[in-house]
Scaffold this motif. Sequence first.
Motif, short mmCIF file in Angstrom:
data_model
loop_
_atom_site.label_atom_id
_atom_site.label_comp_id
_atom_site.label_asym_id
_atom_site.label_seq_id
_atom_site.Cartn_x
_atom_site.Cartn_y
_atom_site.Cartn_z
N ALA A 1 39.02 2.69 -25.33
CA ALA A 1 39.96 3.72 -25.78
C ALA A 1 39.35 5.10 -25.81
O ALA A 1 40.07 6.11 -25.73
N GLN A 2 38.02 5.20 -25.91
CA GLN A 2 37.35 6.51 -25.91
C GLN A 2 36.94 6.95 -24.51
O GLN A 2 36.35 8.02 -24.35
N GLY A 3 37.24 6.15 -23.50
CA GLY A 3 36.91 6.52 -22.12
C GLY A 3 35.54 6.07 -21.67
O GLY A 3 35.13 6.40 -20.55
N GLN B 1 36.39 15.04 -11.65
CA GLN B 1 36.60 14.42 -12.96
C GLN B 1 37.43 13.15 -12.81
O GLN B 1 38.60 13.21 -12.42
N ALA B 2 36.82 12.01 -13.11
CA ALA B 2 37.57 10.76 -13.12
C ALA B 2 38.40 10.70 -14.40
O ALA B 2 37.90 10.97 -15.49
N ALA B 3 39.67 10.35 -14.27
CA ALA B 3 40.55 10.34 -15.43
C ALA B 3 41.76 9.46 -15.16
O ALA B 3 42.09 9.14 -14.02
N ALA C 1 43.39 11.55 -19.65
CA ALA C 1 42.54 10.68 -20.45
C ALA C 1 41.23 10.50 -19.70
O ALA C 1 41.11 9.62 -18.85
N PRO C 2 40.22 11.36 -19.95
CA PRO C 2 38.98 11.33 -19.17
C PRO C 2 38.25 9.99 -19.28
O PRO C 2 38.32 9.30 -20.30
N VAL C 3 37.54 9.65 -18.20
CA VAL C 3 36.70 8.45 -18.15
C VAL C 3 35.27 8.91 -17.92
O VAL C 3 35.00 9.69 -16.99
N ARG C 4 34.35 8.42 -18.75
CA ARG C 4 32.99 8.95 -18.76
C ARG C 4 31.98 7.89 -18.31
O ARG C 4 32.28 6.70 -18.26
N ASP C 5 30.78 8.38 -17.99
CA ASP C 5 29.61 7.52 -17.76
C ASP C 5 29.72 6.66 -16.52
O ASP C 5 29.11 5.59 -16.43
N LEU C 6 30.50 7.08 -15.54
CA LEU C 6 30.58 6.34 -14.28
C LEU C 6 29.32 6.57 -13.46
O LEU C 6 28.66 7.61 -13.56
N ARG C 7 28.98 5.61 -12.62
CA ARG C 7 27.82 5.74 -11.75
C ARG C 7 28.03 6.91 -10.79
O ARG C 7 29.12 7.06 -10.22
N PRO C 8 27.04 7.76 -10.57
CA PRO C 8 27.19 8.89 -9.64
C PRO C 8 27.54 8.41 -8.24
O PRO C 8 27.10 7.34 -7.79
N ILE C 9 28.37 9.19 -7.53
CA ILE C 9 28.80 8.85 -6.18
C ILE C 9 27.81 9.42 -5.16
O ILE C 9 27.47 10.60 -5.21
N GLY D 1 42.83 -5.04 -20.34
CA GLY D 1 41.81 -6.01 -20.68
C GLY D 1 41.89 -6.36 -22.15
O GLY D 1 42.77 -5.88 -22.88
N PRO D 2 40.99 -7.19 -22.64
CA PRO D 2 40.99 -7.56 -24.06
C PRO D 2 40.52 -6.41 -24.94
O PRO D 2 39.83 -5.49 -24.48
N ASN D 3 40.91 -6.45 -26.20
CA ASN D 3 40.42 -5.50 -27.22
C ASN D 3 40.70 -4.05 -26.88
O ASN D 3 39.86 -3.17 -27.07
N GLY D 4 41.89 -3.78 -26.36
CA GLY D 4 42.29 -2.40 -26.13
C GLY D 4 41.58 -1.70 -25.00
O GLY D 4 41.42 -0.48 -25.03
N THR D 5 41.15 -2.45 -23.98
CA THR D 5 40.50 -1.86 -22.81
C THR D 5 41.42 -1.97 -21.60
O THR D 5 42.44 -2.66 -21.62
N VAL D 6 41.03 -1.28 -20.53
CA VAL D 6 41.66 -1.46 -19.22
C VAL D 6 40.55 -1.59 -18.19
O VAL D 6 39.42 -1.14 -18.40
N SER D 7 40.88 -2.23 -17.08
CA SER D 7 39.92 -2.35 -15.99
C SER D 7 40.35 -1.44 -14.84
O SER D 7 41.55 -1.29 -14.57
#
Length: 706
Positions: A521-523, A453-455, A469-477, A494-500
């Motif tokens: 913000a929704q992951g 689980q990436a988070a 804070a889960p992160v979704r929809d990442l490319r499969p490894i 990043g802009p507009n409430g994002t992170v890189s």
Amino acid sequence: MILSHRRGRLLTLCTALTLLVGLIMASPAAASPRNCTNGRSLKQVTDEPVANTMPVLFVHGMNAGADTWDGPVGPDAKDSGPDGSDSEDSFPRKVAKLPRVSAFTFDYKPAQPEWVTDPRIGPALRLAINCLAQASGYKVMVVAHSMGGLATQYAVSLPNGRAGGKTWQDVAEVITIGTPTRGSIMASIARHLPVPLGRKAFTFIEGILGVCALYGSASDDSLCGIFDALRAPQGRALAYESEDIKNLPPWPKELPVRAIAGDIKLSFNSIFGVTSLPGASVGDVAVSLGSATAYTNKTGTPHVLTCRNNQVPLRVLGSDCNHVNVKTQPTVVATVIKQIQRVEREQTSLRAPELAYASGNTITLWTDGKGKALATIPNGYRAEQIAWSGSGLSVAWTAARDDGSERKVYLVLRGRGDPPSSPRIRSWSCDDCSTIAFRDEELVSDGASTPEQAALWSYPSSGEARKLAPVRDLRPIDDCFGPSCGRLNLLGPGPNGTVSVAYIDAGGNFTGVGTLYQVDAQGHVNEFDGVDGSGRLGGETVSPLRDKVAIPWFGHSSYCEEWSGVAVLDQKSGKVTQPNVPNLSGNVWLLSSWFDSRGQAHAAFRSEPGCEGTADQLDSNGQRILRWGATHVYRLVGSHWIETNEAPVLARDVHRGGRTASLLGTPPDTASGGHSEGRLVAQNAANETVDVAKQVHAFAWRPQTP
């Protein structure tokens, strides 16, 4: 039939007069800014981010509804919406569309007909102003109609919640429209009080009141029920030169107050059969010109909208200059919007580039050419990274023990302007994280991911335990091995409430930087370009506009051949610029990288010869002794590093009157144990260079608005 026709015309007249004397409010909208809701009184006009915008607050007056800023109100006016919401072209919505501006309405209708000292009026308005200033980072601009100006006058005199502070310090400027600064002649006549009024105007207004008195009623929604309201506390207080108005705290002389008024130039040649009366000025009928312009300061002469009526005098009830219509008359709206834009530009220009830096055991804020300590770093720890929230009201940093055995995350919510004298600091252990960043106002770090689980970690501002804070929809490894696989490395906000983030999806002895993503913000993620390199050094930095992030990386081909550089990610386009390392002899290493206040990327490099030499360049354990050369400072031009002999310009702060001009730079001058240290320098008005701080471990820009 004739009597019925005349009675209908009189009813229409009284309807218009009822609306004329009402002291009106602005329209609410669907959303309120986070943490600034005050029951139903404060509402945001459009659901847009508040941080780094100048709030404009519309305040109404007596006997008002929520849709009065939509335009002229009268018997033939169309409803703006089935729910009373404002129209798309209403005054507040026009303001909300301005760049770097947010618009709000303050509604105290449930408190009517009480006076402005009622807790639901002036004190509640004070809370709204204080909260908007804190949430936005800007002073608030107030546009107040009629009695709303008096409510604002009272509110700005109240404490703002900071030691010794007053609410006027959170206000940039006040625009009053038809505010009865000395009281209302109409209110005095309605209450049968003597007023200093010329006989011509008195006769005119007395005649109108006499007509409405024929149809008056005790109910507020009757045709002339407004005059019942004038017998309530508001009506008594609004009487001309009343004690209630005299007892209001005076406007602070430091606060700019701009008056706008309507002035009807009236002919009396055919009123009630009288043909010998000369013309007169009756203000906006409800408020005289003298009362509406009795106070103004720091803003020049009042703006007066003049309307001439040489026909039937009673047509003043439909005039652009009457009390109801003047606040939404196109010329007035354009004048106010022009002033809002001017004040916003002025506030932005005064908001000098601001940064926080760590030196020794202190976190310091550099604001308007001055440094003020914010917090102390515990003994035995060293600050590694500093981050700002999207609004610039929270500062966070990481600190690690000198021996690397423990790392902590610290968070402080500071006040706008000067730091609080005793900030409340939250802290968490974070041995598994390397980088922190704010997703708008939410502090997050890496270190939470597992191969399954990436988070990210999320740190509540209340100080509670951190959460996943889960992160979704990442490319499969595919075909990834090693302990770093599936790990997220946080790069920055990043802009507009994002992170890189960099997602490690390829393994080996030297794991690459990974695929780059932007996380909202929704992951949910948006994939970016990648960075070539054998690994990641850490120490990412972000531009003040949060549109770029500098990502250090290193390369390896053998024990003796290693090097490092920096790539720049454009967080809007997702493109990566990865210039070659500078052409220095030996192995070239990145020492540090940063952005100046204009988003220009800078970096410092130095080199060492590698394995060339003799065995006496090994320590007692057989490890190679690194022989560092001189530090060279570069700036990124296109996709190439260009060396410069100039100190990197990070901030240029020219204060009003030319009192000071500051240049801040961080040319790294020492490095040990994997850490670099630099100095901040300032150039004063005499062009003398002085040290602001030495041994600076880390610094970060307060976010700026495009």
